[in-house]
Scaffold this motif. Sequence first.
Motif, PDB file in Angstrom:
ATOM      1  N   VAL A   6       0.820  -1.180  -0.044  1.00  0.00           N
ATOM      2  CA  VAL A   6      -0.020   0.191   0.052  1.00  0.00           C
ATOM      3  C   VAL A   6       0.963   1.197  -0.098  1.00  0.00           C
ATOM      4  O   VAL A   6       0.435   2.364  -0.254  1.00  0.00           O
ATOM      5  N   VAL A   7       2.046   0.982   0.187  1.00  0.00           N
ATOM      6  CA  VAL A   7       3.200   2.284   0.193  1.00  0.00           C
ATOM      7  C   VAL A   7       4.283   1.654  -0.354  1.00  0.00           C
ATOM      8  O   VAL A   7       4.838   0.676  -0.084  1.00  0.00           O
ATOM      9  N   ARG A   8       4.619   2.601  -1.728  1.00  0.00           N
ATOM     10  CA  ARG A   8       5.866   2.006  -2.402  1.00  0.00           C
ATOM     11  C   ARG A   8       6.731   3.232  -2.217  1.00  0.00           C
ATOM     12  O   ARG A   8       6.632   4.307  -1.992  1.00  0.00           O
ATOM     13  N   THR A  19       5.183   6.701  -2.434  1.00  0.00           N
ATOM     14  CA  THR A  19       3.840   6.834  -2.809  1.00  0.00           C
ATOM     15  C   THR A  19       2.692   5.799  -2.007  1.00  0.00           C
ATOM     16  O   THR A  19       2.868   4.643  -1.937  1.00  0.00           O
ATOM     17  N   VAL A  20       1.807   6.512  -1.544  1.00  0.00           N
ATOM     18  CA  VAL A  20       0.615   5.724  -1.054  1.00  0.00           C
ATOM     19  C   VAL A  20      -0.353   5.342  -2.269  1.00  0.00           C
ATOM     20  O   VAL A  20      -0.797   6.293  -2.795  1.00  0.00           O
ATOM     21  N   ASP A  21      -0.504   4.174  -2.093  1.00  0.00           N
ATOM     22  CA  ASP A  21      -1.597   3.447  -2.996  1.00  0.00           C
ATOM     23  C   ASP A  21      -2.537   2.836  -2.411  1.00  0.00           C
ATOM     24  O   ASP A  21      -2.471   1.411  -2.286  1.00  0.00           O
ATOM     25  N   ALA A  57      -0.745   7.808  -4.960  1.00  0.00           N
ATOM     26  CA  ALA A  57      -1.343   7.442  -6.301  1.00  0.00           C
ATOM     27  C   ALA A  57      -2.942   7.699  -6.514  1.00  0.00           C
ATOM     28  O   ALA A  57      -3.626   8.175  -5.586  1.00  0.00           O
ATOM     29  N   GLY A  58      -3.407   7.653  -7.778  1.00  0.00           N
ATOM     30  CA  GLY A  58      -4.575   7.780  -8.064  1.00  0.00           C
ATOM     31  C   GLY A  58      -5.149   9.126  -7.904  1.00  0.00           C
ATOM     32  O   GLY A  58      -4.545  10.306  -8.301  1.00  0.00           O
ATOM     33  N   ASP A 179       2.474  17.102 -14.495  1.00  0.00           N
ATOM     34  CA  ASP A 179       2.869  15.953 -13.790  1.00  0.00           C
ATOM     35  C   ASP A 179       3.477  16.374 -12.486  1.00  0.00           C
ATOM     36  O   ASP A 179       4.533  16.824 -12.215  1.00  0.00           O
ATOM     37  N   LEU A 180       2.601  15.994 -11.616  1.00  0.00           N
ATOM     38  CA  LEU A 180       2.772  16.545 -10.103  1.00  0.00           C
ATOM     39  C   LEU A 180       4.183  15.586  -9.686  1.00  0.00           C
ATOM     40  O   LEU A 180       4.958  16.158  -8.968  1.00  0.00           O
ATOM     41  N   ARG A 181       4.288  14.521 -10.185  1.00  0.00           N
ATOM     42  CA  ARG A 181       5.441  13.745  -9.465  1.00  0.00           C
ATOM     43  C   ARG A 181       7.025  14.391  -9.872  1.00  0.00           C
ATOM     44  O   ARG A 181       7.664  14.616  -9.141  1.00  0.00           O
TER      45      ARG A 181
END
Length: 699
Positions: A6-8, A19-21, A57-58, A179-181
């Motif tokens: 859930v977190v990468r 990244t929280v997914d 994410a998302g 592109d926020l990333r």
Amino acid sequence: MSEAPVVRFEVVEGIGVITVDYPPVNALGPGVSDGIVAAVDQGNADPAVQAMVLMGAGRSFIAGADIRRFGKPRPPSPRRSYDALDASGKPVVAAIHGYALGGGLENALACQYRIAVPSAKVGLPEVLIGILPGGGGTQRLPRLIGAKPALEMIVSGRHVPAEEAKALGILDALVAGKDLRSEAIAFAKGIIGKPVRRISTMPPAKAEPGLFEAMRKSIARKARNQTAPYHCIAAVEAATTQEFAEGMATERRLFSELENAPEAKALRYAFFAEREIARIPFLPKDLALPEIRTAAVVGAGTMGGGIAMSFADHGFPVKLLDVSPDSLARGLQRIRDNYAVSVKRGSLTQAQMDERFPLIEPVETYEAIADCDVVIEAVFERLDVKQEVFAKLDAVMKPEAVLLTNTSAIDIDKIAGATQRPQMVAGAHFFAPANVMKLLEVVEGPRTAPAVLAATMKLGRAIGKISGYAGNCDGFVANRSRIYFTMEQNLMVEEGALPEQIDRVMVEFGYPMGPFAVNDMSGLDVSYLTRRRRLAEDPNYRMLPIPDRLVESGRKGQKTGAGWYRYEKGDRTPHVDPEVHRIIKEVAAEQGIEQRPFTDEEVLRRLLFAGLNEACKIIEEDKALRASDIDVMWLNGFGFPRYRGGLMFWADSIGAQEIYNQIAAWHQRYGDRWRPSELLRQIAESGGQLKDAKSPRLR
């Protein structure tokens, strides 16, 4: 096959990207906080990492805590994500899109920098579910932006747009790139080597003298009987007098006092009930729904204008039809004035008004709306008038158009019978004022097509309403469950209670206004006409001679300067009127009714038990799907105090058995109107809870 984390964590050009997914909105569910802690530790341990980015994410950053976990035992965590982010030896940039709410914003505040896209929103809305920010929000936010703006944000729970958040100092930058990333990685590179900023090391926030006492006074009426808003104030006040660690201890103590309090349980229940009401389990999931992009409203009166505004407020072009040019002109002017008042109050910008008002197009012929995807009739509440309108709509509207009536009580099938396409007709009962009230009661007629029912539910949500299912019966769900409440308030007046006592009791219970003051605001002639219609259909219908006498003597409420109360010109403040007392005594004497004093408890229970008993009958007749749906309708249609959860939820605090016994006693004393519901009897005998009641179709 193992589940995706859930977190990468990954390293990009010397920047650790966390990244929280956790779909759908990256709530702080199981594993998320621990995953952030592990990622921060990994970044700090990696010599190749010079700074880090925290993002979601998302469709969102981190939308907040997982509300389902509140009030339940949670395993102790040696380190929370807020603590790990705050203590990071390498700077962390929170990159926000979508929402950063509650625990989401608290994680961002624990980072050393915050950037966001212009469409993002931030906030600490915990007060709306009866708690306060428990991850350092009450301590970090005041230190960052000052006590006064932080206090307003936390006590109101409002969502703050990114541009305002930047102006307040919550955000360090707005990034316009797509592109926020990439933008976040570039920003993180730019802070490498700079001193690490930690809000936790800032001194206590400064507050102007009297700030907290002024806030307590300002919320006294709205926050009546509630604890959370006052605990929020106390926590922010601690941020101005205590060092960070001491302030955090105060925040934790205040949070623990709230989490399992009745207020928080009721507000959490209301939160989930408002999501559950959208579900109609018996509808097929693969229904092909008619597409709705354009709308029309027939009737430019107060209700029709409010409905048109509801569409325009959410970007829908809408045609407003009235066959009287004068009525149409007055309706448009009323809409313009309503928008202007919102601009003056600051709840709407002039630019927003200039964008919305042109979406409402005035038209004078039915042919002008023929191509609209949906049309909502909002004319006078008389069957013959509505049937005439629907016959005209049937003649001109395209075959796939959805035809909706805003009736509050009239049989949908009788209205649909004026057309050759009854399957395309449903009820869409808005509550007044339609552009303000959140509830939309979607009524299924006997011949309404499932796709039309589903499309209407979806349409309500698209224009910012809470759509709730109702079966076809007199009054549907909301108003029918309220009928006996209204009946009892009038019968108690016949028996000796005064309108001002009843209003006071209900305001002290938590209603924003008493029922008689509300009657005056909406107009006594509206319910007068409904009673006349019901008497014509049922010669045994119990009329209400006192409000009838008021209307017949010209006292129709605020619009005539007198109703249950007296009103000064240009002022909506209700004033107790001895003339009303005289009329009450006169009518009671004519009817041979002996008057007596009432206790406040009897007033409260007579009103609410009457509504509850009828609500149980509605559920057992399959006209409402769930008790929680009725709670949502009372919360959003009638001003039932939200911190009490709703009518059925509140009733469980007394117990079904005690309520049944009281209703049975009143049945013996007052007759058939107090006949106990069979469903209520079953719940009482089984020891069940009223809030869990479901219709036969869902059992």
